[in-house]
Structure formats: C-alpha cells, structure tokens
Design a protein around this motif. Structure first.
Motif, PDB file in Angstrom:
ATOM      1  N   SER A 168       0.752  -1.215   0.183  1.00 24.85           N
ATOM      2  CA  SER A 168       0.091  -0.125   0.025  1.00 24.85           C
ATOM      3  C   SER A 168       0.989   1.313   0.066  1.00 24.85           C
ATOM      4  N   ASN A 202      -6.531   1.645  -0.278  1.00 25.18           N
ATOM      5  CA  ASN A 202      -5.292   1.539  -0.745  1.00 25.18           C
ATOM      6  C   ASN A 202      -5.339   1.648  -2.111  1.00 25.18           C
ATOM      7  N   TYR A 225      -4.352  -1.200  -4.561  1.00 25.89           N
ATOM      8  CA  TYR A 225      -5.109  -2.367  -4.465  1.00 25.89           C
ATOM      9  C   TYR A 225      -5.066  -3.102  -5.970  1.00 25.89           C
TER      10      TYR A 225
END
Lengths: 331, 669
Positions: free
Chosen positions: B169, B321, B324
């Motif tokens: 992240s 995030n 992601y």
C-alpha cells in the motif's frame, strides 16, 4: 490550623498504602487473570492459542508471580519511577490511558457539578422560604423524580424521545463529523445539544439530595434565636437568608464535596456507558471486567487519594466557613 | 402475535428473494488461476439461497481495455497512473461474482462505510483481510494474492506463484522475498507471538522450509507429505508476508535482543509507544492492519493521521489502498468505497440504535431485533446467512466428559445418561419458552446446508419421553432414591452441577430446563459466573456441565477446523476440556484416531470419507446436547450498501464478514 493540616497530611501516607494493598488484593480476588480474559475474548473471535503461548503470556505479564510480589513491583514502580504500570488491554502505559480521558471527564463532571449546585441551591432556598407552597411541592417532586429514576433509564428515555422526534440518536458528545474533522465553530451548537443530555440526566440525580439538605437546614436556621434577633432588629429578609442562614445551612453541603472530587475524576459509569461518553468511568469498569489490574488499580487508587484529599479540603473549607469549628480546633 | 406477523413478513421476503434468484438463475460461477486441488469437503453451501447462481463468465484481465480509479485517489496526492499501480495486466484479479456466485454489479466510487467498533482488532481486520488464498463459499481454496500453485506428486513441496507487479500500500513492490522473510525471520523466531503455525508443520511437527525461487515464486517444503497446506494455511495463517522493506530493521533488533532499540524503531515507524517487544511484535507482525505506516495489501489501510489511527481511540478510519490489485469487470480499480470509518461505542447494544439512525451501516442482529429494524425510519435490509453452530448456541449443553470425579466420569461417558437427558425435555415447549416463540426444538447437529447435515441427526433423541428417560438413567447405573431423585448405585448423592457465563441469558434458560430434569429425577444446581472463572474451569478441567458454552460445538468442516469437535484440538472447549488420548473413552479414541488418519491421508475421496466417519461418530454418540434448533445469522445492512451477498455462512474459517468481500461493496444513496 497548620499543625492540624500537617497532622492530616502525615496520616495520608499510611492511609494510601493500606488502601493500595486492599485495592490490589481485591482486584486479584476473582478467579482467573487478564490472560484468561484476553485469551477468551480473542478465542471467541477465532484467534487460537496453544497452552505454551498462554503460559508465555502469563509469564510475560508477570501474572505467574504471587499477588504480593506483583504488588511490591507495582508500588515500587510508582514510588521510584512514577510508573503506574502497563495497561494490558490498551497495550500502553496506564498513565497515558488515564490522561487520554482526563480532560473530558473533568470537563463533564465539573459542568454537571456546577449544574447540580447551581440548580439545587436556589431551589432549596426557595423551598425553605416558601414552605408547603405549590412551588415547594413542585420542585420537591421534580427533585425526587430525578433521584428516584435510575440515570441510565432516564438517559434511555430521553434519547428515545429525541430519536422519535428527530430521527437522530444523540449518542456521545461528538458526532462522527466532529471526530473526523476536529472541533469547528459550526459544530458548537450540536455539541452543546449533545452536552445537554448527560448534564440533565446525570445532574438531576444529585439535585434532590442537595435541595432537601438545604431546605431542611434553612428551615432549621430560620427558627434559631440569632435569626429571630436579626429579624427583630430589622434586618432585611435578604440579609437574614443569604448572610446568616445560608452560611450555616451550607455546612453539610460542603462536607459532601469530599466525595465530589473523586467522582469528578471518574465521572459516572453506568450512565456514561448508556450515553456513550468517553470518560473515565467506562474505562474503569472495562478494566475491572477484563482484570486489567494495573489500570483498574491506578484508577481506583487515584479515586481513593482524591477522597482523602477531598475530605481534607472539605474540613479546611468547613473550618473557614464556620468559625465554631475553627474555635473548637483552637480550644 | 408479533412473532406470527414477523414470520409472515419474513416468508414474503424469502419468497421474493427466491423468485429473484430463479429469475436470474442458471449455471455455475467462475474463478481465475489454476484449478484448486479437490478437497475433502462435502461442499457445504449457504443457508438461505438454494437457487443455482447465474452463469458469470470470468473476465480475462488482458482483455480489459483500460482501468479507472476513484476520484478520491487524487486527493491522496497519488500521481502514479492507475495502470502503474496495478499488477501486470495478466495478473490483475478481476472480481465478477460474490462469494455466493451471484454476479456483482458494477459500482460507483466514493462514500464512507460507517461502522461502530469495540477495540477488537478482528472486528476491523476480518472484513478487509487478504490471504495468500481465499475460501469460496464451498470451502474450496481459490487464488488470491497467490495467483496459482503447484503441488509435488508426493505432496511435500508446494510452489506458490505470486502476482507480478503487485504492490504494497506504500507503492513498494510486493515480492516472494516478503513471504520468505516473514516465515524465516518472523515465524521461526516467534516475533509475532504465534511462531510456526500448524500449517507449516509436517507430520512429525517439524517446521517447513520456505525458499524463494524468483521474485514472484516461492516454495514451501515439508519433511513428510502435507496434504492440506493450502486449506490449513488459510485457516491457521491467512497471510504469509510482512513488509520487509519497512520492518526488517526492527525485526533484526528484536532477534538480536536489542529490545530498547527495537521499541524505539517501532515507535519511529508507527508513532506508537509499545510497552515491550512482545507487544510490539504482536502488533506489527500479527495485528499489522491496526497500526499506522505498516504497508499491507488489503483493500483498506488504517489512516496515518493522529486522532484517526488508534483503534483504542474514539474514532478511527481505514482509507482505500491506492495500490489495491483487484478490479471489477469494467476495469474499475477496487475498492469502490473511499473509507471505512469506526466510531467506538462503550457498549455493543448501542450498535442497534446507531444502525436505526443510519450512523452505522451494517451489523449482525438477533432475530428479536428484526421487527424494530423493519420499523425504523432508515431503510435497512435484512440478509440471512447460516451459522455453523450445532443447534442454537445459547441452548447447547456441554457435559465435561473428562471430569475428574470417577463416578461422574463413568456416568457422563455413558451414552444412556446423555440419551436420557436429551429426551426428558419437551423440546417444543422448551424452545417456545426459551426463545419467546422465535425458534423451534432441535438437537446438537449440523445446520441444513453445512457439512454433515442429515434430518435424522437433527431429529435424533428429540422425542419427549420421560418414562424412557428414566429407564435410560437406570440403565446408566443410577438408582431412584426415596425423595424421587436419582442417586448413584452405591446410594451416594448425585447432583448435576451446571454453570454458565453470567449475563448471557443462560440463567433464564436454566429456569426453563430445570423443571424437566427435576421431573425426570435429576437433581441439578446452577450458578453463573464471570467469564474468567468459567474459562479457568474449562482450562483446568474442573467444569462439570455448561449451558451456552464459551466455544459452541460446530464449524464449517471437521477436517479444516476440528477445534470444537475433536478432543485435544483446542483448550477452551467445555465438553472435552483437558482430555488427552489416555483419558478418552473408546469411542472418543476412535474419533482422535480418525483425526490422525486424516492428517496422513492425501486422497481427497478418502479424506472426505474419514471426515464423514468422524461426523458419524458424533451422531452416534451425541457427546453434546441441544434442545433448540439454530437461528439463522441475520445481517442488518443499510439499503445504501450494494453488492452485499445473501445466503452465505458465518464462520471464522470464512473470516466471518470477510467472505462478503467488502472491497466490492459500493454506496448508492
């Protein structure tokens, strides 16, 4: 007077020591320890522990030692390093956990106390001056209701009524927006609205006691000879009430301040839980339940210290307020 | 009256759901990656959803023309284009279906998912947790962070392939090194307090060897064949990584025993003070998602802003995030929602109030709360899932079969005694009284739709027959005394001592149960205690019998998670407490033998056969009893939340809410 205070202060040390031993002993009394409740709570959520891991945890937290060894280590830390130990539950120093909530707790408790005295003193005086009038009955009734209804129930009722009317549940002092963005001027009206519920709910519980005490004392004083003399000499009713009677009538109210100091520190517990107030009371309850003993021990000990200090202060205040006490002390 | 009305409403809602299901139904679901190995499950399925899922073709990520990102990303100061934040195109995971096989709607970006929270790390962790693999709703392992895997023919070596270009992240590459380092440094040195999990141990208990092959491949090698690494890894471990680029230094300091320096480094990274290295290790390597500045591969990451990043605080939030690695079928990078926000409540019962006024978006609710919820001013949907407990958990009766008292040990291990205890209760009456008419009578048996369910078992020993019960008690060696109560054969007093945890409602249950036992001649006592006392009694084996046990019996699969079902598998289960192989009855020895057979068996069919035999032993012996059938698990979800699946199973193996894939939810006001 100074000697008296000095003597009281010296008594302070053994009192606190005995209290701390008692507190620690009692907190240890229930079966199990923090590790038991920690493992159980985590296991309920699916986390698994082996027997070795549990033993390691217990050793790590020092819970495998006898309680008196744990006590000596704890008190030793407080005296030598000012270290109140470690909160297992929060994973932080006990002092930090307490400090986190201290400001809000003191704020709420003080406002509630001011509300209680601010409301009940005038009512008490009014009721005494207008004994058996409709006003007297009305305020006494309200006061009794406040005392007779458990705070948490009152809180639920107030919140439910507000929900029915507005569709909003005022739970806690801060709305999500306030928590998210910090306090901004535009949030103040809502914050005040949110403050009003705990103040009213918790405040009303204490008012009745004060109203009844002040009323009874005032009635008592009003028939005393000095009052009659003052009245005969042509003193105004205002002077008689506020300068003479009220001063004597306040003695028991001031003695009550001894306990107030401690409750200001912890705030109310059950009501705070119902109204979701992030103050000290719920922390103490949770710490006792999970046997987070250094946190619980420290909070209870601070409360005890405050009761001792409160008693001292109220004695000093009484001596200042009532010359008879001063003189008897000298004599 | 109220209950009847509610049942009508519920029936209508269910009928509607079924009609919708039928309208959109046909075919099977899809998935990506290699075919997972067959496993030993009897394919448990969701409770409230019998309609076959509609056919949704898996989307090949390489066919996606482009990718979109949430407008919120710009406000995070991220300038890297979305294509560069996702894994290489072929390795992107495309979400097309919910865990129940229903198609996902393409969502819209934005909004906050509002939750209330206790200070539990798992409450906020499970819904966003990512594992090396994931379970689908048939308890099959499917690819997740691992895109595929190979198993050597002798089942000793597992080769795991990761997604190329997947990033932490914080934008740093996520590689096999993070997975290998986690095992070799964190697990082997027990820095996360959990050490080497069972999934990493071979049949002799020796730890596996985990080695890096290349940046996106690593191997897990066992000394003896390991047949269930994939499943047990998902049950015991879930993740298999730690961000080496951030935590290497602190881990090294911990290994070298430089505790003060490690603590300082821990504070430096997270901004939080830890009391000691054990607390630090557990936090940053085990409960890592709760601590700021520790990168994860989860859909949401805890805020780094002070006042919003402490799960013990009054407010905290998890933010999307930006790196992601999952997208929807239209190429939109997931998650749809920008933040999950948590407002702490002092008491769990306040959740319901907050749900009603829309301050909380979803929660699991009791059946009794549903009418209140349906009447609320906020529009809230009720989603029905199955549970995994055998019968209603609050009405389970566990008798300690490992009790120290020799007379009681013999009696409780006698099947006739348990049979008698079961049939001396009028279940319909009991269930009606104990659940205010909400639930029906039942037995300690798997719920419909879960592994091992059979109607026969669900109804076993449920016929109310006091005379027969008394005959069974006598056959178990009890003798009726002059006062009408049974004594042991030698005339010594017999008392059936039941305990429970306080404040769970067991005291009320006991009040209804006791008259039946008394009428049958069994003298009972009851006390409820604080939880810690009960736990101690279980841990020390001192407990005799418990209502609403701390760990109810039942789970998705006896093979995957035998904890509540096989003696020795856990230490907080009341019916076997401290039992070992030596102290077990012959039937329980059989059960434990089957479990060790299972651990040594590779063939999926044979494993399924063994699991079935284990369940059959439970059915035959009824080691635990229940009087009330289980209630479904109800999730109350604010109607603004979309893509919330219905008809799944609530189980820790499925990570409870985790199987609802919160990264696919979106908000439609």
């Amino acid at each position: 007077m100074l000697k008296y205070i000095g003597k009281r202060l010296l008594m302070f040390i053994p009192t606190i020591l005995i209290i701390s031993i008692l507190i620690f002993f009692i907190i240890q009394l229930p079966p199990g320890d923090y590790v038991t409740s920690y493992v159980a709570a985590r296991a309920a959520e699916g986390e698994t522990f082996t027997a070795e891991q549990i033993a390691e945890l217990r050793e790590h937290y020092g819970l495998d030692k006898p309680w008196y060894v744990q006590y000596v280590e704890w008190v030793g830390g407080i005296i030598t390093k000012g270290d109140f130990g470690y909160s297992f539950e929060y994973g932080r120093d006990v002092w930090d956990v307490i400090m986190d909530r201290l400001g809000l707790t003191l704020g709420i408790s003080l406002v509630i106390m001011i509300f209680q005295y601010g409301v009940s003193l005038p009512i008490g005086i009014y009721c005494a001056n207008h004994q058996y009038s409709a006003g007297d009955y009305f305020w006494s009734f309200i006061g009794f209701i406040g005392t007779a209804t458990p705070n948490f129930l009152l809180a639920v009722i107030v919140m439910y009524v507000i929900y029915l009317n507005t569709g909003t549940i005022y739970l806690g002092l801060f709305s999500t927006e306030m928590l998210q963005n910090g306090m901004r001027p535009e949030y103040i009206p809502e914050f005040l609205k949110r403050c009003l519920i705990p103040i009213l709910v918790i405040g009303t519980s204490g008012t009745c006691g004060i109203i009844r005490t002040v009323r009874a004392q005032m009635l008592d004083e009003q028939t005393r000879q000095y009052t009659l003399t003052a009245r005969a000499k042509g003193c105004s009713e205002k002077t008689i009430t506020y300068k003479y009677c009220l001063r004597s009538a306040l003695n028991p109210v001031v003695s009550g301040l001894a306990g107030a100091l401690s409750s200001i520190f912890s705030g109310s517990t059950v009501s705070a839980i119902v109204m979701n107030l992030a103050i000290q009371g719920p922390v103490l309850l949770a710490a006792l339940k999970s046997q987070d003993m250094y946190l619980a021990g420290t909070i209870v000990m601070i409360q005890a210290i405050l009761v001792v200090i409160g008693t001292l202060l109220s004695d000093i205040a009484l001596a200042w307020l009532d010359p008879r006490i001063r003189f008897s002390e000298r004599g | 009256m109220k209950a009847k009305q509610f049942k009508k409403v519920l029936a209508l809602v269910l009928a509607l759901v079924m009609c919708l299901g039928v309208l959109t139904a046909c075919g099977g679901g899809g998935g990506t990656g290699s075919t997972p190995p067959a496993n030993d499950q009897q394919q448990p399925s969701g409770g409230g959803n019998d309609a076959p899922p509609p056919s949704v073709e898996p989307v090949d990520p390489s066919t996606l023309s482009g990718f979109n990102e949430a407008p919120f990303i710009a406000s995070m100061g991220i300038t890297t284009p979305v294509e560069d934040r996702l894994p290489v195109k072929d390795d992107i995971l495309v979400e097309t279906v919910m865990a129940n096989g229903q198609p996902l709607s393409i969502g819209t970006y934005g909004g906050e998912l509002k939750r209330s929270a206790s200070t539990s790390v798992w409450t906020c962790g499970k819904p966003i947790e990512e594992g090396l693999f994931l379970f689908n709703s048939n308890a099959e392992v499917v690819p997740n962070v691992a895109k595929s895997w190979e198993i050597s023919s002798d089942s000793t070596t597992y080769t795991i392939h990761l997604r190329e270009g997947l990033k932490w992240s914080d934008g740093e590459p996520f590689t096999a090194e993070d997975c290998v380092w986690f095992y070799n440094t964190i697990c082997l040195n027990n820095l996360d307090t959990k050490g080497v999990r069972n999934c990493h141990k071979d049949a002799n208990g020796d730890p596996a060897v985990v080695e890096k092959v290349d940046d996106y491949t690593f191997t897990v090698k066992f000394g003896t064949p390991k047949y269930d690494f994939l499943e047990t890894c998902e049950v015991d471990l879930k993740w298999h990584w730690s961000p080496k680029h951030v935590l290497e230094n602190v881990a090294n300091l911990m290994v070298e025993g430089k505790n003060d320096e490690a603590l300082a480094e821990g504070k430096n990274i997270t901004g939080m003070q830890f009391a000691d290295v054990t607390a630090l290790g557990k936090a940053i390597f085990y409960n890592f998602w709760c601590y700021p500045n520790i990168p994860t591969v989860n859909s949401f990451v805890i805020s780094t802003e002070s006042g919003k990043n402490d799960i013990n605080g009054d407010y905290y939030e998890f933010i999307r995030n930006p790196y992601y690695w999952k997208v929807d079928a239209a190429g939109n990078q997931l998650p749809y929602i920008d933040k999950i926000i948590y407002t702490t409540v002092q008491n769990v019962s306040q959740d319901l109030m907050l749900l009603l006024d829309g301050t909380v978006d979803f929660m699991t609710v009791a059946m009794e709360s549903i009418p209140t919820i349906l009447e609320s001013q906020t529009k809230i949907n009720i989603n029905e899932w199955s549970g995994v407990d055998w019968g209603s958990a609050p009405h389970q009766l566990h008798i300690n079969l490992n009790i120290a008292d020799p007379q009681k040990h013999e009696l409780y291990n006698n099947i006739d005694f348990r049979h008698g205890l079961s049939i001396c209760v009028n279940r319909d009456e009991f269930a009606a009284l104990a659940s205010d008419g909400w639930q029906e009578g039942g037995q300690s048996a798997p719920q419909p739709g879960t592994q091992g369910y059979s109607e026969e078992w669900a109804k076993k020993w449920t016929e109310y027959d006091v005379a027969e019960a008394q005959r069974l008690f006598e056959s178990a060696g009890l003798v009726k005394g002059a006062d009408g109560f049974y004594t042991f054969a030698d005339g010594s007093k017999f008392e059936f001592n039941i305990i429970a945890m306080a404040d769970q409602g067991a005291a009320e249950t006991y009040k209804i149960l006791e008259p039946y036992f008394r009428a049958a001649g069994i003298k009972c006592t009851f006390r409820d205690y604080d939880r810690s006392y009960v736990d101690n009694e279980i841990l020390s084996g001192g407990l005799e019998a418990i209502l609403y046990p701390v760990t109810p019996i039942g789970d998705i699969s006896i093979a995957l998670k035998p904890n509540s079902m096989v003696p020795g598998a856990a230490n907080n289960v009341a019916w076997y407490t401290t039992m070992t192989y030596d102290t077990a009855s012959p039937e329980l020895k059989q059960l434990m033998d089957l479990k060790s057979d299972l651990d040594k068996t590779a063939d999926p069919d044979k494993r399924a056969e063994i699991a079935a035999k284990m369940l059959k032993l439970h059915e035959d012996n009824m080691w635990t009893l229940n009087y009330v059938a289980a209630a479904p698990v109800y999730h109350a979800v604010n109607a603004r939340i979309q893509n919330f699946p219905d008809g799944l199973v609530w189980s820790d193996i499925y990570r409870d809410m985790g199987i609802a894939h919160a990264w696919c939810w979106y908000i439609q006001e």
